[in-house]
Design an enzyme around this catalytic site. Structure first.
Site, PDB file in Angstrom:
ATOM      1  N   ASP A  11     -43.241 -38.806   6.102  1.00  0.00           N
ATOM      2  CA  ASP A  11     -44.293 -38.969   5.070  1.00  0.00           C
ATOM      3  C   ASP A  11     -43.627 -39.742   3.925  1.00  0.00           C
ATOM      4  OD1 ASP A  11     -46.866 -38.604   3.537  1.00  0.00           O
ATOM      5  OD2 ASP A  11     -45.347 -37.570   2.012  1.00  0.00           O
ATOM      6  N   SER A  12     -44.373 -40.769   3.351  1.00  0.00           N
ATOM      7  CA  SER A  12     -44.053 -41.459   2.201  1.00  0.00           C
ATOM      8  C   SER A  12     -43.170 -40.653   1.118  1.00  0.00           C
ATOM      9  CB  SER A  12     -45.098 -42.240   1.422  1.00  0.00           C
ATOM     10  OG  SER A  12     -45.872 -41.405   0.926  1.00  0.00           O
ATOM     11  N   TYR A  43     -47.264 -45.259  -0.709  1.00  0.00           N
ATOM     12  CA  TYR A  43     -47.568 -46.146   0.419  1.00  0.00           C
ATOM     13  C   TYR A  43     -49.293 -46.704   0.028  1.00  0.00           C
ATOM     14  CZ  TYR A  43     -43.724 -45.489   3.473  1.00  0.00           C
ATOM     15  OH  TYR A  43     -42.329 -45.373   4.084  1.00  0.00           O
ATOM     16  N   GLY A  44     -49.729 -45.570  -0.480  1.00  0.00           N
ATOM     17  CA  GLY A  44     -51.466 -45.913  -0.349  1.00  0.00           C
ATOM     18  C   GLY A  44     -51.843 -47.348  -1.032  1.00  0.00           C
ATOM     19  N   CYS A  74     -48.879 -38.104   7.239  1.00  0.00           N
ATOM     20  CA  CYS A  74     -49.206 -38.771   6.235  1.00  0.00           C
ATOM     21  C   CYS A  74     -50.421 -39.751   6.651  1.00  0.00           C
ATOM     22  CB  CYS A  74     -47.983 -40.059   5.715  1.00  0.00           C
ATOM     23  SG  CYS A  74     -48.528 -41.309   4.723  1.00  0.00           S
ATOM     24  N   ASN A  75     -51.442 -39.530   5.991  1.00  0.00           N
ATOM     25  CA  ASN A  75     -53.061 -39.959   6.228  1.00  0.00           C
ATOM     26  C   ASN A  75     -52.746 -41.559   6.046  1.00  0.00           C
ATOM     27  OD1 ASN A  75     -55.008 -37.902   6.362  1.00  0.00           O
ATOM     28  ND2 ASN A  75     -53.588 -37.258   4.990  1.00  0.00           N
ATOM     29  N   THR A  76     -52.028 -42.133   5.095  1.00  0.00           N
ATOM     30  CA  THR A  76     -52.008 -43.468   5.083  1.00  0.00           C
ATOM     31  C   THR A  76     -51.434 -44.096   6.214  1.00  0.00           C
ATOM     32  OG1 THR A  76     -51.651 -43.425   2.657  1.00  0.00           O
ATOM     33  CG2 THR A  76     -51.628 -45.413   3.398  1.00  0.00           C
ATOM     34  N   GLU A 158     -45.395 -37.367  -7.317  1.00  0.00           N
ATOM     35  CA  GLU A 158     -44.152 -37.849  -7.088  1.00  0.00           C
ATOM     36  C   GLU A 158     -43.158 -37.889  -8.458  1.00  0.00           C
ATOM     37  OE1 GLU A 158     -42.254 -39.144  -4.166  1.00  0.00           O
ATOM     38  OE2 GLU A 158     -43.984 -37.887  -3.109  1.00  0.00           O
ATOM     39  N   CYS A 192     -55.113 -36.519   2.235  1.00  0.00           N
ATOM     40  CA  CYS A 192     -53.716 -36.957   1.829  1.00  0.00           C
ATOM     41  C   CYS A 192     -52.625 -35.847   1.841  1.00  0.00           C
ATOM     42  CB  CYS A 192     -53.709 -37.825   0.365  1.00  0.00           C
ATOM     43  SG  CYS A 192     -52.070 -38.083  -0.334  1.00  0.00           S
ATOM     44  N   THR A 193     -51.779 -35.761   2.380  1.00  0.00           N
ATOM     45  CA  THR A 193     -50.884 -34.625   2.510  1.00  0.00           C
ATOM     46  C   THR A 193     -50.068 -34.320   1.373  1.00  0.00           C
ATOM     47  OG1 THR A 193     -49.129 -36.077   3.317  1.00  0.00           O
ATOM     48  CG2 THR A 193     -50.428 -34.826   4.892  1.00  0.00           C
ATOM     49  N   HIS A 194     -50.315 -35.337   0.206  1.00  0.00           N
ATOM     50  CA  HIS A 194     -49.692 -34.951  -1.056  1.00  0.00           C
ATOM     51  C   HIS A 194     -50.773 -33.887  -1.767  1.00  0.00           C
ATOM     52  CE1 HIS A 194     -46.984 -38.178  -0.645  1.00  0.00           C
ATOM     53  NE2 HIS A 194     -46.502 -37.873  -1.962  1.00  0.00           N
TER      54      HIS A 194
HETATM   55  N1  DGL Z   1     -48.975 -38.427   1.865  1.00  0.00           N
HETATM   56  C1  DGL Z   1     -49.483 -39.729   2.044  1.00  0.00           C
HETATM   57  C2  DGL Z   1     -50.759 -39.384   2.700  1.00  0.00           C
HETATM   58  O1  DGL Z   1     -51.222 -38.591   3.284  1.00  0.00           O
HETATM   59  C3  DGL Z   1     -49.443 -40.275   0.436  1.00  0.00           C
HETATM   60  C4  DGL Z   1     -49.276 -41.746   0.725  1.00  0.00           C
HETATM   61  C5  DGL Z   1     -48.789 -42.436  -0.386  1.00  0.00           C
HETATM   62  O2  DGL Z   1     -47.601 -42.665  -0.413  1.00  0.00           O
HETATM   63  O3  DGL Z   1     -49.614 -42.969  -1.090  1.00  0.00           O
HETATM   64  O4  DGL Z   1     -51.686 -40.375   2.854  1.00  0.00           O
END
Ligand code: DGL
Length: 273
Positions: A11-12, A43-44, A74-76, A158, A192-194
Protein backbone atom coordinates in the site's frame (compact mmCIF):
# COMPACT_ATOMS: atom_id res chain seq x y z
CA UNK A 1 15.00 -25.75 5.31
CA UNK A 2 11.94 -24.51 3.44
CA UNK A 3 12.49 -21.30 1.46
CA UNK A 4 10.58 -18.28 2.83
CA UNK A 5 7.81 -17.37 0.41
CA UNK A 6 5.60 -14.84 2.16
CA UNK A 7 2.44 -13.29 0.74
CA UNK A 8 3.36 -9.70 -0.14
CA UNK A 9 1.06 -6.82 0.73
CA UNK A 10 1.55 -3.39 -0.72
CA UNK A 11 0.00 0.00 0.00
CA UNK A 12 1.04 3.63 -0.32
CA UNK A 13 1.11 3.76 3.49
CA UNK A 14 -0.85 2.44 6.44
CA UNK A 15 -4.10 1.57 4.64
CA UNK A 16 -3.15 -1.93 3.53
CA UNK A 17 -2.76 -2.90 7.19
CA UNK A 18 -6.56 -2.88 7.48
CA UNK A 19 -6.65 -5.62 4.84
CA UNK A 20 -3.64 -7.55 6.12
CA UNK A 21 -5.17 -7.70 9.61
CA UNK A 22 -8.19 -9.61 8.31
CA UNK A 23 -6.07 -11.86 6.11
CA UNK A 24 -3.78 -12.74 9.03
CA UNK A 25 -6.83 -13.58 11.11
CA UNK A 26 -8.34 -15.83 8.46
CA UNK A 27 -5.08 -17.49 7.39
CA UNK A 28 -2.63 -17.27 10.31
CA UNK A 29 -0.50 -20.12 8.97
CA UNK A 30 1.26 -18.14 6.23
CA UNK A 31 4.22 -15.76 6.26
CA UNK A 32 3.49 -12.13 5.38
CA UNK A 33 5.63 -9.26 4.12
CA UNK A 34 4.09 -5.79 4.11
CA UNK A 35 5.51 -2.82 2.23
CA UNK A 36 4.17 0.68 2.91
CA UNK A 37 5.48 3.43 0.63
CA UNK A 38 4.78 6.05 3.31
CA UNK A 39 7.53 8.37 2.09
CA UNK A 40 5.67 8.88 -1.21
CA UNK A 41 2.05 8.76 0.07
CA UNK A 42 -0.54 9.86 -0.86
CA UNK A 43 -0.88 8.17 -4.24
CA UNK A 44 -4.48 9.31 -4.69
CA UNK A 45 -3.59 12.68 -6.17
CA UNK A 46 -0.77 11.40 -8.43
CA UNK A 47 -0.95 10.74 -12.18
CA UNK A 48 -1.60 7.30 -13.68
CA UNK A 49 2.04 7.11 -14.84
CA UNK A 50 3.43 7.92 -11.39
CA UNK A 51 1.13 5.50 -9.55
CA UNK A 52 2.06 2.77 -12.02
CA UNK A 53 5.81 3.51 -11.74
CA UNK A 54 5.80 3.57 -7.90
CA UNK A 55 3.54 0.52 -7.62
CA UNK A 56 5.67 -1.55 -9.97
CA UNK A 57 8.86 -0.57 -8.09
CA UNK A 58 7.27 -1.76 -4.86
CA UNK A 59 5.93 -4.98 -6.38
CA UNK A 60 9.40 -5.77 -7.78
CA UNK A 61 10.90 -5.16 -4.35
CA UNK A 62 8.47 -7.69 -2.85
CA UNK A 63 9.28 -10.18 -5.65
CA UNK A 64 13.02 -9.73 -4.94
CA UNK A 65 12.34 -10.53 -1.30
CA UNK A 66 10.79 -13.87 -2.16
CA UNK A 67 7.09 -13.11 -2.65
CA UNK A 68 5.41 -15.12 -5.41
CA UNK A 69 2.02 -13.58 -4.67
CA UNK A 70 1.50 -9.86 -4.05
CA UNK A 71 -1.77 -8.19 -3.08
CA UNK A 72 -2.14 -4.52 -3.99
CA UNK A 73 -3.96 -3.61 -0.79
CA UNK A 74 -4.53 -0.18 -2.27
CA UNK A 75 -7.49 0.87 -4.40
CA UNK A 76 -5.59 3.61 -6.18
CA UNK A 77 -2.88 1.19 -7.30
CA UNK A 78 -5.52 -1.44 -8.13
CA UNK A 79 -7.34 1.13 -10.28
CA UNK A 80 -4.35 2.69 -11.97
CA UNK A 81 -1.61 0.07 -12.18
CA UNK A 82 -2.95 -3.45 -11.71
CA UNK A 83 -4.19 -4.14 -15.23
CA UNK A 84 -0.95 -2.99 -16.84
CA UNK A 85 1.15 -5.02 -14.41
CA UNK A 86 -0.94 -8.14 -14.99
CA UNK A 87 -1.00 -7.79 -18.78
CA UNK A 88 2.55 -6.66 -19.51
CA UNK A 89 4.99 -6.84 -16.61
CA UNK A 90 4.16 -10.32 -15.34
CA UNK A 91 5.03 -11.89 -18.70
CA UNK A 92 8.64 -11.68 -17.53
CA UNK A 93 7.84 -13.17 -14.11
CA UNK A 94 6.30 -16.60 -14.74
CA UNK A 95 4.95 -18.13 -11.57
CA UNK A 96 4.33 -14.77 -9.89
CA UNK A 97 0.91 -13.18 -9.48
CA UNK A 98 -0.43 -9.78 -8.44
CA UNK A 99 -4.01 -9.29 -7.21
CA UNK A 100 -6.05 -6.19 -6.37
CA UNK A 101 -8.89 -5.17 -4.07
CA UNK A 102 -11.50 -3.64 -6.38
CA UNK A 103 -12.84 -6.70 -8.17
CA UNK A 104 -13.38 -8.79 -4.98
CA UNK A 105 -15.36 -5.86 -3.54
CA UNK A 106 -17.48 -5.33 -6.66
CA UNK A 107 -18.22 -9.07 -6.73
CA UNK A 108 -20.16 -9.05 -3.47
CA UNK A 109 -20.96 -5.60 -2.15
CA UNK A 110 -24.09 -5.23 -4.32
CA UNK A 111 -25.61 -8.08 -2.30
CA UNK A 112 -25.49 -5.95 0.86
CA UNK A 113 -27.89 -3.38 -0.59
CA UNK A 114 -31.69 -3.61 -0.48
CA UNK A 115 -32.25 -0.36 -2.38
CA UNK A 116 -29.60 -1.27 -4.99
CA UNK A 117 -28.08 2.15 -4.44
CA UNK A 118 -24.64 2.41 -2.95
CA UNK A 119 -21.96 5.04 -2.64
CA UNK A 120 -18.25 4.28 -3.02
CA UNK A 121 -15.83 6.58 -1.24
CA UNK A 122 -12.26 6.71 -2.52
CA UNK A 123 -9.27 8.80 -3.44
CA UNK A 124 -9.40 11.20 -6.35
CA UNK A 125 -7.41 8.71 -8.43
CA UNK A 126 -9.72 5.77 -7.75
CA UNK A 127 -12.90 7.77 -8.34
CA UNK A 128 -11.75 9.49 -11.53
CA UNK A 129 -10.58 6.16 -12.98
CA UNK A 130 -14.23 4.96 -12.86
CA UNK A 131 -12.94 1.44 -12.15
CA UNK A 132 -15.69 0.81 -9.59
CA UNK A 133 -18.38 1.91 -12.05
CA UNK A 134 -16.95 -0.46 -14.69
CA UNK A 135 -16.57 -3.42 -12.34
CA UNK A 136 -20.05 -3.04 -10.83
CA UNK A 137 -21.71 -2.65 -14.24
CA UNK A 138 -20.17 -5.96 -15.22
CA UNK A 139 -20.42 -7.93 -11.95
CA UNK A 140 -23.52 -6.42 -10.33
CA UNK A 141 -25.49 -4.58 -13.04
CA UNK A 142 -28.54 -4.06 -10.80
CA UNK A 143 -26.52 -1.87 -8.44
CA UNK A 144 -26.55 1.87 -9.00
CA UNK A 145 -23.16 3.18 -7.93
CA UNK A 146 -22.52 6.76 -6.83
CA UNK A 147 -18.94 7.83 -6.23
CA UNK A 148 -17.42 10.43 -3.95
CA UNK A 149 -13.76 11.42 -3.63
CA UNK A 150 -12.36 12.35 -0.22
CA UNK A 151 -8.90 13.72 -1.12
CA UNK A 152 -8.24 15.03 2.40
CA UNK A 153 -8.71 11.76 4.22
CA UNK A 154 -5.48 9.89 3.37
CA UNK A 155 -3.27 12.89 4.34
CA UNK A 156 -5.31 13.21 7.56
CA UNK A 157 -4.64 9.55 8.36
CA UNK A 158 -0.96 9.51 7.37
CA UNK A 159 -0.36 12.56 9.60
CA UNK A 160 -2.72 11.19 12.26
CA UNK A 161 -4.61 14.49 12.28
CA UNK A 162 -7.90 12.60 12.10
CA UNK A 163 -7.53 12.23 15.84
CA UNK A 164 -8.01 15.97 16.47
CA UNK A 165 -11.15 18.13 16.32
CA UNK A 166 -10.15 19.92 13.10
CA UNK A 167 -9.58 16.60 11.33
CA UNK A 168 -12.88 15.18 12.58
CA UNK A 169 -14.73 18.28 11.35
CA UNK A 170 -13.31 17.80 7.83
CA UNK A 171 -14.46 14.19 7.78
CA UNK A 172 -17.91 15.14 9.03
CA UNK A 173 -18.22 17.79 6.29
CA UNK A 174 -17.64 15.16 3.58
CA UNK A 175 -20.11 12.75 5.18
CA UNK A 176 -22.79 15.46 5.46
CA UNK A 177 -22.21 16.31 1.81
CA UNK A 178 -22.59 12.68 0.74
CA UNK A 179 -25.81 12.31 2.73
CA UNK A 180 -27.29 15.42 1.15
CA UNK A 181 -26.29 14.34 -2.37
CA UNK A 182 -27.44 10.73 -2.51
CA UNK A 183 -30.92 9.72 -1.46
CA UNK A 184 -31.88 6.20 -0.65
CA UNK A 185 -28.38 4.72 -0.44
CA UNK A 186 -28.11 1.94 2.13
CA UNK A 187 -24.45 0.96 1.65
CA UNK A 188 -21.34 3.08 1.93
CA UNK A 189 -18.31 1.18 0.63
CA UNK A 190 -14.98 2.43 1.91
CA UNK A 191 -13.11 2.09 -1.38
CA UNK A 192 -9.77 3.15 0.03
CA UNK A 193 -7.95 0.85 2.41
CA UNK A 194 -7.00 3.78 4.65
CA UNK A 195 -10.62 4.67 5.41
CA UNK A 196 -11.46 1.76 7.75
CA UNK A 197 -9.11 3.51 10.20
CA UNK A 198 -11.93 6.10 10.37
CA UNK A 199 -14.73 3.55 10.44
CA UNK A 200 -15.91 4.21 13.99
CA UNK A 201 -15.97 7.95 13.35
CA UNK A 202 -17.83 7.53 10.05
CA UNK A 203 -20.40 5.29 11.70
CA UNK A 204 -21.08 8.03 14.25
CA UNK A 205 -21.90 10.44 11.42
CA UNK A 206 -24.12 8.27 9.19
CA UNK A 207 -27.63 7.05 10.05
CA UNK A 208 -27.94 3.41 11.08
CA UNK A 209 -29.91 2.69 7.87
CA UNK A 210 -26.61 2.88 5.98
CA UNK A 211 -24.13 0.02 6.33
CA UNK A 212 -20.50 1.16 6.26
CA UNK A 213 -18.46 -1.57 4.59
CA UNK A 214 -14.69 -2.04 4.74
CA UNK A 215 -12.84 -4.25 2.32
CA UNK A 216 -10.61 -6.21 4.72
CA UNK A 217 -12.86 -9.20 5.32
CA UNK A 218 -14.02 -9.25 1.71
CA UNK A 219 -10.47 -9.35 0.37
CA UNK A 220 -9.45 -11.97 2.93
CA UNK A 221 -12.31 -14.26 1.85
CA UNK A 222 -11.53 -13.72 -1.79
CA UNK A 223 -7.82 -14.48 -1.26
CA UNK A 224 -8.66 -17.71 0.57
CA UNK A 225 -10.89 -18.73 -2.31
CA UNK A 226 -8.17 -17.80 -4.84
CA UNK A 227 -5.69 -20.06 -3.02
CA UNK A 228 -8.19 -22.92 -2.95
CA UNK A 229 -8.64 -22.59 -6.69
CA UNK A 230 -4.91 -22.12 -7.42
CA UNK A 231 -3.28 -24.86 -5.40
CA UNK A 232 -0.02 -24.53 -7.39
CA UNK A 233 0.34 -21.07 -5.82
CA UNK A 234 -0.84 -22.18 -2.38
CA UNK A 235 1.78 -24.94 -2.37
CA UNK A 236 4.56 -22.41 -2.95
CA UNK A 237 3.66 -20.27 0.08
CA UNK A 238 5.66 -20.82 3.23
CA UNK A 239 3.80 -21.44 6.46
CA UNK A 240 5.98 -20.03 9.21
CA UNK A 241 3.41 -17.64 10.78
CA UNK A 242 5.81 -14.68 10.55
CA UNK A 243 5.02 -11.08 9.59
CA UNK A 244 7.57 -8.45 8.65
CA UNK A 245 6.79 -4.83 7.85
CA UNK A 246 8.82 -2.58 5.56
CA UNK A 247 8.35 1.17 5.17
CA UNK A 248 9.97 3.80 2.99
CA UNK A 249 9.03 6.28 5.73
CA UNK A 250 9.94 6.55 9.40
CA UNK A 251 10.04 3.04 10.94
CA UNK A 252 9.29 4.33 14.44
CA UNK A 253 6.13 6.12 13.31
CA UNK A 254 5.13 3.07 11.29
CA UNK A 255 5.66 0.84 14.29
CA UNK A 256 3.43 3.07 16.47
CA UNK A 257 0.61 3.14 13.95
CA UNK A 258 0.86 -0.52 12.97
CA UNK A 259 0.90 -1.78 16.56
CA UNK A 260 -2.14 0.38 17.27
CA UNK A 261 -4.04 -0.91 14.24
CA UNK A 262 -3.06 -4.54 14.47
CA UNK A 263 -3.10 -4.61 18.27
CA UNK A 264 0.21 -6.53 18.39
CA UNK A 265 3.92 -5.64 18.56
CA UNK A 266 5.29 -5.38 15.03
CA UNK A 267 8.71 -5.82 13.53
CA UNK A 268 9.43 -2.87 11.18
CA UNK A 269 12.40 -2.25 8.90
CA UNK A 270 13.18 0.80 6.84
CA UNK A 271 13.67 0.32 3.10
CA UNK A 272 14.84 2.59 0.28
CA UNK A 273 13.16 2.18 -3.11
N1 DGL B 1 -4.85 3.04 0.67
C1 DGL B 1 -4.84 3.68 -0.63
C2 DGL B 1 -6.10 3.30 -1.40
O1 DGL B 1 -6.74 2.33 -1.08
C3 DGL B 1 -4.61 5.14 -0.43
C4 DGL B 1 -4.06 5.81 -1.62
C5 DGL B 1 -3.33 7.09 -1.36
O2 DGL B 1 -2.16 7.01 -0.96
O3 DGL B 1 -3.90 8.16 -1.61
O4 DGL B 1 -6.46 3.93 -2.38
Amino acid sequence: MHKLSPIGFFDSGYGGLTVLKEVQQLMPQYDYLYLGDNARAPYGTKSVETVYEYTWECVKTLFDKGCDLVVLACNTASAKALRKIQQFNLVNYPGKRVLGVIRPSAEIVGDFSQSNKIVVLGTEGTISSNTYIEEFSFLSPQTQVFQYACPQWVPLIESRDYENEKGKALIRKDIDNILSLYDDIDVMLLGCTHYPILQRLIEEYVPSTIQVISQGEIVAGSLASYLNRHTWMRDKLSEGKTSLYLTTGDPKEFEDMASKLLEIEVNVESIKI
